[in-house]
Scaffold this active site. Structure first.
Site, PDB file in Angstrom:
ATOM      1  CD  GLU A 118      -2.869  -1.127   2.358  1.00 31.56           C
ATOM      2  OE1 GLU A 118      -3.735  -2.008   2.357  1.00 31.56           O
ATOM      3  OE2 GLU A 118      -2.798  -0.233   3.216  1.00 31.56           O
ATOM      4  CB  CYS A 131       2.936   7.267   3.488  1.00 29.54           C
ATOM      5  SG  CYS A 131       3.343   6.014   4.711  1.00 29.54           S
ATOM      6  CB  CYS A 138       7.018  -5.556   8.247  1.00 27.63           C
ATOM      7  SG  CYS A 138       8.389  -4.780   9.153  1.00 27.63           S
ATOM      8  CB  CYS A 142       6.287  -3.573  15.954  1.00 29.92           C
ATOM      9  SG  CYS A 142       8.001  -3.189  15.530  1.00 29.92           S
ATOM     10  CB  CYS A 145       2.959  -2.397  13.497  1.00 27.54           C
ATOM     11  SG  CYS A 145       3.082  -2.099  11.724  1.00 27.54           S
ATOM     12  N   GLY A 193       6.711  -2.316   5.803  1.00 27.18           N
ATOM     13  CA  GLY A 193       8.078  -2.783   5.686  1.00 27.18           C
ATOM     14  C   GLY A 193       9.079  -2.005   6.508  1.00 27.18           C
ATOM     15  CB  SER A 227      10.462   5.607   9.242  1.00 32.06           C
ATOM     16  OG  SER A 227      10.040   5.342  10.567  1.00 32.06           O
ATOM     17  CG  LEU A 251      13.233   5.253  21.334  1.00 33.38           C
ATOM     18  CD1 LEU A 251      14.484   4.563  20.801  1.00 33.38           C
ATOM     19  CD2 LEU A 251      13.615   6.508  22.111  1.00 33.38           C
ATOM     20  CG  HIS A 252       7.358   2.984  19.153  1.00 31.83           C
ATOM     21  ND1 HIS A 252       6.716   4.121  18.707  1.00 31.83           N
ATOM     22  CD2 HIS A 252       7.611   2.245  18.049  1.00 31.83           C
ATOM     23  CE1 HIS A 252       6.585   4.059  17.385  1.00 31.83           C
ATOM     24  NE2 HIS A 252       7.135   2.944  16.963  1.00 31.83           N
ATOM     25  CG  ASN A 326      -4.789   3.941  13.426  1.00 39.65           C
ATOM     26  OD1 ASN A 326      -5.920   4.106  13.848  1.00 39.65           O
ATOM     27  ND2 ASN A 326      -4.517   3.714  12.159  1.00 39.65           N
ATOM     28  CB  CYS A 369       0.887   5.404  11.797  1.00 37.59           C
ATOM     29  SG  CYS A 369       1.283   7.050  11.369  1.00 37.59           S
TER      30      CYS A 369
HETATM   31  N1  SAH Z   1       9.458  -0.140   9.792  1.00 34.62           N
HETATM   32  C1  SAH Z   1       9.636   1.280   9.824  1.00 34.62           C
HETATM   33  C2  SAH Z   1       8.679   2.071   8.957  1.00 34.62           C
HETATM   34  C3  SAH Z   1       7.243   1.662   8.891  1.00 34.62           C
HETATM   35  S1  SAH Z   1       6.132   2.068  10.194  1.00 34.62           S
HETATM   36  C4  SAH Z   1       9.575   1.769  11.247  1.00 34.62           C
HETATM   37  O1  SAH Z   1       9.197   1.003  12.119  1.00 34.62           O
HETATM   38  O2  SAH Z   1       9.925   2.898  11.491  1.00 34.62           O
HETATM   39  C5  SAH Z   1       6.029   3.821  10.285  1.00 34.62           C
HETATM   40  C6  SAH Z   1       5.746   4.306  11.690  1.00 34.62           C
HETATM   41  O3  SAH Z   1       4.408   3.967  12.109  1.00 34.62           O
HETATM   42  C7  SAH Z   1       6.674   3.673  12.729  1.00 34.62           C
HETATM   43  O4  SAH Z   1       7.088   4.676  13.625  1.00 34.62           O
HETATM   44  C8  SAH Z   1       5.765   2.690  13.403  1.00 34.62           C
HETATM   45  O5  SAH Z   1       6.222   2.330  14.682  1.00 34.62           O
HETATM   46  C9  SAH Z   1       4.461   3.444  13.432  1.00 34.62           C
HETATM   47  N2  SAH Z   1       3.286   2.602  13.693  1.00 34.62           N
HETATM   48  C10 SAH Z   1       3.121   1.304  13.370  1.00 34.62           C
HETATM   49  N3  SAH Z   1       1.936   0.866  13.794  1.00 34.62           N
HETATM   50  C11 SAH Z   1       1.312   1.891  14.401  1.00 34.62           C
HETATM   51  C12 SAH Z   1       0.047   2.049  15.015  1.00 34.62           C
HETATM   52  N4  SAH Z   1      -0.805   1.038  15.110  1.00 34.62           N
HETATM   53  N5  SAH Z   1      -0.250   3.259  15.531  1.00 34.62           N
HETATM   54  C13 SAH Z   1       0.620   4.287  15.433  1.00 34.62           C
HETATM   55  N6  SAH Z   1       1.819   4.201  14.853  1.00 34.62           N
HETATM   56  C14 SAH Z   1       2.186   3.013  14.350  1.00 34.62           C
END
Ligand code: SAH
Length: 380
Positions: A118, A131, A138, A142, A145, A193, A227, A251-252, A326, A369
Protein backbone atom coordinates in the site's frame (compact mmCIF):
# COMPACT_ATOMS: atom_id res chain seq x y z
CA UNK A 1 -8.91 2.61 -12.72
CA UNK A 2 -6.98 5.84 -13.02
CA UNK A 3 -3.78 4.55 -11.49
CA UNK A 4 -2.79 1.79 -13.86
CA UNK A 5 0.91 2.41 -14.22
CA UNK A 6 1.68 0.51 -17.35
CA UNK A 7 -0.12 -0.55 -20.39
CA UNK A 8 -1.52 -3.90 -19.32
CA UNK A 9 0.69 -6.47 -20.98
CA UNK A 10 -0.21 -10.12 -21.24
CA UNK A 11 0.70 -11.50 -17.85
CA UNK A 12 1.29 -14.90 -19.37
CA UNK A 13 4.08 -13.58 -21.52
CA UNK A 14 6.56 -13.85 -18.67
CA UNK A 15 8.20 -17.16 -17.89
CA UNK A 16 6.24 -19.08 -15.29
CA UNK A 17 9.39 -19.60 -13.20
CA UNK A 18 9.52 -15.84 -12.73
CA UNK A 19 5.99 -15.62 -11.33
CA UNK A 20 5.47 -17.95 -8.40
CA UNK A 21 2.22 -17.52 -6.50
CA UNK A 22 2.12 -15.61 -3.24
CA UNK A 23 4.71 -12.93 -3.84
CA UNK A 24 8.07 -14.68 -3.89
CA UNK A 25 9.27 -13.63 -7.29
CA UNK A 26 11.90 -11.37 -8.66
CA UNK A 27 10.19 -8.38 -10.22
CA UNK A 28 10.93 -7.75 -13.89
CA UNK A 29 13.66 -5.24 -14.63
CA UNK A 30 12.49 -1.67 -14.96
CA UNK A 31 14.37 1.48 -15.87
CA UNK A 32 13.94 2.82 -12.34
CA UNK A 33 16.08 -0.09 -11.12
CA UNK A 34 19.01 1.08 -13.20
CA UNK A 35 21.30 4.10 -13.36
CA UNK A 36 20.97 5.97 -16.62
CA UNK A 37 24.19 4.47 -18.05
CA UNK A 38 22.75 0.97 -17.65
CA UNK A 39 19.46 2.01 -19.23
CA UNK A 40 21.47 3.23 -22.20
CA UNK A 41 23.21 -0.14 -22.42
CA UNK A 42 19.86 -1.96 -22.44
CA UNK A 43 18.58 0.35 -25.17
CA UNK A 44 21.76 -0.16 -27.21
CA UNK A 45 21.32 -3.91 -26.79
CA UNK A 46 17.97 -3.57 -28.51
CA UNK A 47 19.69 -1.92 -31.45
CA UNK A 48 18.37 1.55 -30.57
CA UNK A 49 20.40 4.72 -30.16
CA UNK A 50 21.32 5.10 -26.47
CA UNK A 51 19.72 8.56 -26.18
CA UNK A 52 16.37 6.82 -26.30
CA UNK A 53 17.08 5.81 -22.69
CA UNK A 54 16.81 9.47 -21.72
CA UNK A 55 13.63 9.89 -23.73
CA UNK A 56 12.03 6.92 -22.01
CA UNK A 57 13.27 8.14 -18.63
CA UNK A 58 11.74 11.58 -19.23
CA UNK A 59 8.42 9.97 -19.99
CA UNK A 60 8.49 7.99 -16.78
CA UNK A 61 10.13 10.41 -14.32
CA UNK A 62 9.02 13.70 -15.85
CA UNK A 63 5.65 12.95 -17.40
CA UNK A 64 4.74 9.94 -15.28
CA UNK A 65 3.71 7.84 -18.21
CA UNK A 66 4.74 4.43 -19.45
CA UNK A 67 2.23 4.18 -22.26
CA UNK A 68 3.82 3.73 -25.68
CA UNK A 69 0.99 5.70 -27.31
CA UNK A 70 1.97 8.78 -25.30
CA UNK A 71 5.61 8.68 -26.49
CA UNK A 72 5.33 10.63 -29.71
CA UNK A 73 9.04 11.47 -29.75
CA UNK A 74 9.88 7.78 -30.23
CA UNK A 75 9.59 6.08 -33.61
CA UNK A 76 6.42 4.03 -33.72
CA UNK A 77 8.24 0.74 -34.25
CA UNK A 78 10.56 1.33 -31.28
CA UNK A 79 7.90 2.16 -28.70
CA UNK A 80 6.72 -1.34 -27.85
CA UNK A 81 10.13 -3.02 -27.66
CA UNK A 82 11.52 -0.19 -25.53
CA UNK A 83 8.61 -0.04 -23.10
CA UNK A 84 8.54 -3.83 -22.82
CA UNK A 85 12.26 -3.89 -22.02
CA UNK A 86 12.38 -0.99 -19.58
CA UNK A 87 8.88 -0.08 -18.46
CA UNK A 88 7.17 -3.37 -17.56
CA UNK A 89 3.99 -3.30 -15.56
CA UNK A 90 4.98 -3.63 -11.88
CA UNK A 91 2.00 -2.53 -9.82
CA UNK A 92 -1.69 -2.91 -10.53
CA UNK A 93 -4.19 -1.03 -8.38
CA UNK A 94 -6.31 -3.52 -6.50
CA UNK A 95 -8.28 -1.07 -4.41
CA UNK A 96 -8.37 2.68 -3.87
CA UNK A 97 -9.81 4.59 -0.96
CA UNK A 98 -10.09 8.32 -0.37
CA UNK A 99 -11.00 10.52 2.57
CA UNK A 100 -10.47 14.13 3.71
CA UNK A 101 -12.40 15.33 0.68
CA UNK A 102 -10.19 13.34 -1.66
CA UNK A 103 -6.91 14.82 -0.38
CA UNK A 104 -5.91 11.56 1.35
CA UNK A 105 -5.78 8.57 -0.96
CA UNK A 106 -4.68 5.09 -0.18
CA UNK A 107 -3.90 2.61 -2.92
CA UNK A 108 -3.60 -1.12 -2.41
CA UNK A 109 -1.32 -2.47 -5.11
CA UNK A 110 -0.87 -5.96 -6.42
CA UNK A 111 2.65 -6.80 -7.53
CA UNK A 112 3.40 -8.95 -10.58
CA UNK A 113 3.61 -12.03 -8.38
CA UNK A 114 0.52 -11.37 -6.32
CA UNK A 115 1.96 -9.65 -3.25
CA UNK A 116 -0.03 -6.72 -1.84
CA UNK A 117 1.45 -3.41 -0.78
CA UNK A 118 0.00 0.00 0.00
CA UNK A 119 0.89 3.62 -0.49
CA UNK A 120 -0.82 6.75 0.80
CA UNK A 121 -0.91 10.23 -0.71
CA UNK A 122 -1.64 13.09 1.68
CA UNK A 123 -2.18 16.59 0.37
CA UNK A 124 -1.76 19.48 2.79
CA UNK A 125 -2.04 23.17 2.00
CA UNK A 126 1.73 23.51 1.63
CA UNK A 127 2.93 20.06 0.57
CA UNK A 128 2.06 16.62 -0.71
CA UNK A 129 3.50 13.68 1.16
CA UNK A 130 3.63 10.17 -0.21
CA UNK A 131 3.93 7.38 2.34
CA UNK A 132 5.46 4.39 0.57
CA UNK A 133 6.06 0.73 1.29
CA UNK A 134 9.54 -0.78 1.07
CA UNK A 135 8.56 -4.42 1.61
CA UNK A 136 5.50 -6.58 1.13
CA UNK A 137 4.76 -7.26 4.79
CA UNK A 138 7.42 -6.80 7.45
CA UNK A 139 9.61 -9.10 9.49
CA UNK A 140 10.03 -6.85 12.52
CA UNK A 141 6.95 -8.16 14.37
CA UNK A 142 6.09 -5.03 16.37
CA UNK A 143 2.92 -6.14 18.18
CA UNK A 144 1.01 -2.86 17.76
CA UNK A 145 1.53 -2.64 13.98
CA UNK A 146 -0.84 -4.26 11.51
CA UNK A 147 1.91 -4.99 9.01
CA UNK A 148 4.06 -6.54 11.72
CA UNK A 149 1.36 -9.12 12.42
CA UNK A 150 1.44 -10.51 8.91
CA UNK A 151 5.16 -11.20 8.62
CA UNK A 152 7.41 -10.58 5.65
CA UNK A 153 6.46 -11.67 2.16
CA UNK A 154 9.37 -10.15 0.24
CA UNK A 155 11.48 -7.09 -0.39
CA UNK A 156 10.23 -4.66 -3.01
CA UNK A 157 12.51 -3.80 -5.88
CA UNK A 158 13.73 -0.26 -6.37
CA UNK A 159 11.30 0.26 -9.22
CA UNK A 160 8.38 -1.10 -7.20
CA UNK A 161 9.10 1.54 -4.57
CA UNK A 162 9.59 4.33 -7.10
CA UNK A 163 6.45 3.33 -8.99
CA UNK A 164 4.32 4.13 -5.94
CA UNK A 165 5.58 7.71 -5.99
CA UNK A 166 5.25 8.05 -9.74
CA UNK A 167 1.62 6.93 -9.49
CA UNK A 168 0.93 9.67 -6.94
CA UNK A 169 2.79 12.23 -9.03
CA UNK A 170 0.72 11.29 -12.03
CA UNK A 171 -2.56 11.78 -10.17
CA UNK A 172 -1.38 15.19 -8.98
CA UNK A 173 -0.05 16.30 -12.35
CA UNK A 174 -3.35 15.45 -13.97
CA UNK A 175 -5.30 17.44 -11.41
CA UNK A 176 -7.02 14.34 -10.04
CA UNK A 177 -6.41 15.34 -6.43
CA UNK A 178 -8.53 18.26 -5.17
CA UNK A 179 -6.48 21.45 -4.93
CA UNK A 180 -5.38 21.74 -8.54
CA UNK A 181 -2.41 20.32 -10.39
CA UNK A 182 0.50 19.67 -8.05
CA UNK A 183 3.65 17.72 -7.35
CA UNK A 184 4.86 15.23 -4.78
CA UNK A 185 7.04 17.26 -2.41
CA UNK A 186 7.75 14.80 0.42
CA UNK A 187 8.32 11.08 0.71
CA UNK A 188 8.20 9.06 3.91
CA UNK A 189 9.24 5.41 4.07
CA UNK A 190 6.53 4.74 6.62
CA UNK A 191 4.31 2.38 4.72
CA UNK A 192 4.69 -1.37 4.91
CA UNK A 193 8.08 -2.78 5.69
CA UNK A 194 11.37 -2.00 7.37
CA UNK A 195 13.29 0.09 4.82
CA UNK A 196 16.72 -0.61 6.29
CA UNK A 197 16.08 -4.38 6.05
CA UNK A 198 15.83 -3.85 2.27
CA UNK A 199 18.82 -1.57 2.20
CA UNK A 200 20.09 -1.79 -1.37
CA UNK A 201 16.70 -1.34 -3.01
CA UNK A 202 15.68 1.47 -0.68
CA UNK A 203 18.93 3.32 -1.15
CA UNK A 204 18.70 3.06 -4.92
CA UNK A 205 15.07 4.22 -4.67
CA UNK A 206 16.14 7.27 -2.67
CA UNK A 207 18.72 8.05 -5.33
CA UNK A 208 16.26 7.57 -8.15
CA UNK A 209 13.60 9.70 -6.46
CA UNK A 210 16.04 12.53 -5.79
CA UNK A 211 18.22 12.60 -8.90
CA UNK A 212 17.14 15.18 -11.48
CA UNK A 213 15.14 14.16 -14.54
CA UNK A 214 16.03 12.10 -16.59
CA UNK A 215 18.13 10.13 -14.09
CA UNK A 216 15.31 10.30 -11.55
CA UNK A 217 12.34 12.25 -10.29
CA UNK A 218 13.99 15.37 -8.93
CA UNK A 219 12.52 15.41 -5.43
CA UNK A 220 14.67 17.13 -2.78
CA UNK A 221 16.71 14.78 -0.56
CA UNK A 222 15.76 16.89 2.42
CA UNK A 223 12.13 16.04 1.81
CA UNK A 224 12.72 12.30 2.09
CA UNK A 225 12.38 10.52 5.44
CA UNK A 226 13.60 6.98 6.03
CA UNK A 227 11.98 5.46 9.11
CA UNK A 228 13.52 2.51 10.94
CA UNK A 229 12.98 0.28 13.95
CA UNK A 230 16.67 0.85 14.68
CA UNK A 231 18.88 -1.50 12.67
CA UNK A 232 22.11 -0.06 13.98
CA UNK A 233 24.63 -1.22 11.34
CA UNK A 234 22.32 0.00 8.57
CA UNK A 235 21.88 3.41 10.24
CA UNK A 236 25.65 3.76 10.36
CA UNK A 237 25.91 2.73 6.74
CA UNK A 238 23.18 5.19 5.71
CA UNK A 239 25.01 8.00 7.49
CA UNK A 240 28.05 7.36 5.27
CA UNK A 241 26.12 7.57 1.98
CA UNK A 242 26.51 11.33 1.67
CA UNK A 243 22.75 11.94 1.48
CA UNK A 244 20.75 14.57 3.31
CA UNK A 245 17.63 12.56 3.94
CA UNK A 246 15.91 12.66 7.32
CA UNK A 247 16.25 9.65 9.58
CA UNK A 248 13.26 8.69 11.73
CA UNK A 249 13.78 6.20 14.54
CA UNK A 250 10.75 4.34 15.85
CA UNK A 251 11.65 4.34 19.53
CA UNK A 252 8.29 3.95 21.31
CA UNK A 253 9.93 3.40 24.69
CA UNK A 254 12.92 4.96 26.47
CA UNK A 255 13.71 1.79 28.43
CA UNK A 256 14.91 -1.58 27.15
CA UNK A 257 12.49 -3.59 29.23
CA UNK A 258 9.44 -2.14 27.49
CA UNK A 259 11.10 -1.63 24.10
CA UNK A 260 12.07 -5.31 23.99
CA UNK A 261 8.35 -6.07 23.77
CA UNK A 262 7.13 -3.15 21.61
CA UNK A 263 9.97 -3.32 19.08
CA UNK A 264 11.33 -6.87 19.31
CA UNK A 265 14.52 -6.07 17.40
CA UNK A 266 15.49 -4.12 20.53
CA UNK A 267 16.67 -7.46 21.92
CA UNK A 268 19.48 -7.21 19.38
CA UNK A 269 20.19 -3.46 19.46
CA UNK A 270 19.34 -1.68 22.70
CA UNK A 271 17.96 1.83 23.16
CA UNK A 272 21.41 3.26 23.94
CA UNK A 273 22.96 1.71 20.82
CA UNK A 274 20.10 2.85 18.59
CA UNK A 275 20.33 6.40 19.92
CA UNK A 276 24.11 6.41 19.55
CA UNK A 277 23.70 5.45 15.91
CA UNK A 278 21.06 8.18 15.53
CA UNK A 279 23.38 10.82 16.99
CA UNK A 280 26.10 9.60 14.67
CA UNK A 281 23.69 10.09 11.79
CA UNK A 282 22.86 13.60 12.99
CA UNK A 283 26.53 14.48 13.40
CA UNK A 284 27.50 13.23 9.94
CA UNK A 285 24.56 14.65 8.03
CA UNK A 286 23.67 17.70 10.09
CA UNK A 287 20.07 16.51 9.88
CA UNK A 288 17.77 16.54 12.89
CA UNK A 289 16.64 13.01 13.71
CA UNK A 290 12.97 12.35 14.20
CA UNK A 291 12.13 10.13 17.17
CA UNK A 292 8.83 8.37 16.54
CA UNK A 293 6.80 7.47 19.61
CA UNK A 294 3.36 5.87 19.33
CA UNK A 295 1.49 6.77 22.51
CA UNK A 296 -0.22 3.65 23.85
CA UNK A 297 -2.58 4.04 26.77
CA UNK A 298 -1.06 2.88 30.07
CA UNK A 299 1.71 1.06 28.22
CA UNK A 300 4.31 3.69 27.32
CA UNK A 301 2.60 7.00 28.12
CA UNK A 302 3.60 7.40 31.77
CA UNK A 303 4.92 10.71 32.98
CA UNK A 304 8.14 9.05 34.20
CA UNK A 305 8.74 7.64 30.75
CA UNK A 306 8.30 11.11 29.27
CA UNK A 307 10.96 12.35 31.71
CA UNK A 308 13.26 9.46 30.86
CA UNK A 309 12.82 10.12 27.15
CA UNK A 310 13.38 13.84 27.74
CA UNK A 311 16.69 13.13 29.51
CA UNK A 312 17.86 10.85 26.70
CA UNK A 313 17.11 13.45 24.05
CA UNK A 314 17.88 16.75 25.80
CA UNK A 315 20.51 18.74 23.94
CA UNK A 316 20.50 16.40 20.94
CA UNK A 317 19.74 17.20 17.31
CA UNK A 318 16.35 15.52 17.57
CA UNK A 319 12.67 16.09 17.77
CA UNK A 320 9.90 13.80 18.93
CA UNK A 321 6.98 12.91 16.77
CA UNK A 322 4.22 11.54 18.97
CA UNK A 323 1.76 9.31 17.15
CA UNK A 324 -1.57 8.61 18.85
CA UNK A 325 -1.79 4.82 18.59
CA UNK A 326 -4.01 3.69 15.80
CA UNK A 327 -5.40 0.46 17.23
CA UNK A 328 -5.10 -2.52 14.92
CA UNK A 329 -8.11 -4.82 14.63
CA UNK A 330 -8.42 -7.03 17.69
CA UNK A 331 -5.72 -5.19 19.59
CA UNK A 332 -6.05 -4.77 23.34
CA UNK A 333 -4.17 -1.49 23.12
CA UNK A 334 -5.55 1.92 22.39
CA UNK A 335 -4.46 5.54 22.19
CA UNK A 336 -3.54 7.51 25.27
CA UNK A 337 -6.04 9.65 27.12
CA UNK A 338 -5.84 13.30 26.07
CA UNK A 339 -4.61 14.35 29.52
CA UNK A 340 -1.79 11.79 29.43
CA UNK A 341 -0.81 12.92 25.95
CA UNK A 342 -0.76 16.57 27.02
CA UNK A 343 1.37 15.75 30.05
CA UNK A 344 3.77 13.72 27.90
CA UNK A 345 4.21 16.70 25.58
CA UNK A 346 4.64 19.09 28.49
CA UNK A 347 7.37 17.01 30.12
CA UNK A 348 9.33 16.60 26.91
CA UNK A 349 9.12 20.33 26.32
CA UNK A 350 10.29 20.92 29.87
CA UNK A 351 13.48 19.07 28.88
CA UNK A 352 13.82 21.43 25.93
CA UNK A 353 12.94 18.71 23.43
CA UNK A 354 10.89 19.82 20.41
CA UNK A 355 7.68 17.79 20.08
CA UNK A 356 4.97 17.46 17.49
CA UNK A 357 1.85 15.30 17.64
CA UNK A 358 1.24 13.61 14.34
CA UNK A 359 -2.09 14.18 12.73
CA UNK A 360 -4.19 11.10 12.22
CA UNK A 361 -4.93 11.43 8.55
CA UNK A 362 -6.39 8.52 6.77
CA UNK A 363 -7.86 6.69 9.74
CA UNK A 364 -11.21 6.13 8.07
CA UNK A 365 -9.53 4.33 5.21
CA UNK A 366 -7.03 2.38 7.31
CA UNK A 367 -4.42 4.58 5.73
CA UNK A 368 -2.99 5.80 8.99
CA UNK A 369 0.20 4.66 10.66
CA UNK A 370 0.46 0.96 11.17
CA UNK A 371 -2.81 0.24 9.45
CA UNK A 372 -1.41 -0.59 6.07
CA UNK A 373 -2.36 -4.22 6.01
CA UNK A 374 -3.08 -6.21 2.93
CA UNK A 375 -6.00 -7.77 4.77
CA UNK A 376 -7.89 -4.61 3.82
CA UNK A 377 -8.68 -6.32 0.57
CA UNK A 378 -10.59 -9.07 2.29
CA UNK A 379 -12.95 -6.69 4.02
CA UNK A 380 -16.41 -6.18 2.53
N1 SAH B 1 9.46 -0.14 9.79
C1 SAH B 1 9.64 1.28 9.82
C2 SAH B 1 8.68 2.07 8.96
C3 SAH B 1 7.24 1.66 8.89
S1 SAH B 1 6.13 2.07 10.19
C4 SAH B 1 9.57 1.77 11.25
O1 SAH B 1 9.20 1.00 12.12
O2 SAH B 1 9.93 2.90 11.49
C5 SAH B 1 6.03 3.82 10.29
C6 SAH B 1 5.75 4.31 11.69
O3 SAH B 1 4.41 3.97 12.11
C7 SAH B 1 6.67 3.67 12.73
O4 SAH B 1 7.09 4.68 13.62
C8 SAH B 1 5.77 2.69 13.40
O5 SAH B 1 6.22 2.33 14.68
C9 SAH B 1 4.46 3.44 13.43
N2 SAH B 1 3.29 2.60 13.69
C10 SAH B 1 3.12 1.30 13.37
N3 SAH B 1 1.94 0.87 13.79
C11 SAH B 1 1.31 1.89 14.40
C12 SAH B 1 0.05 2.05 15.02
N4 SAH B 1 -0.81 1.04 15.11
N5 SAH B 1 -0.25 3.26 15.53
C13 SAH B 1 0.62 4.29 15.43
N6 SAH B 1 1.82 4.20 14.85
C14 SAH B 1 2.19 3.01 14.35
Amino acid sequence: MPLVLASPGPAGSRPASNRPAGGRGRPPRHLADLPLAERRAVVAGLGQPPFRASQLSRHFFGRYTDRPEEMSDLPLAARDPLTQALLPRLLTPERELACDGGTTRKTLWRTFDGALVESVLMRYPDRVTMCVSSQAGCGMACPFCATGQAGLTRNLSTAEIVAQVVAGARLLARGEVPGGAGRVSNIVFMGMGEPLANYASVLAAVRRLTEPVPEGMGISQRSVTVSTVGLVPAITRLAAEGLSVTLAVSLHAPDDELRDTLVPVNRRWKVAEVLDAAWGYAATTGRRVSIEYALIRDINDHAWRADQLGSLLAGRLAHVNLIPLNPTPGSKWTASRPAAQREFVRRLEAHGVPVTVRDTRGREIDGACGQLAASAVARP
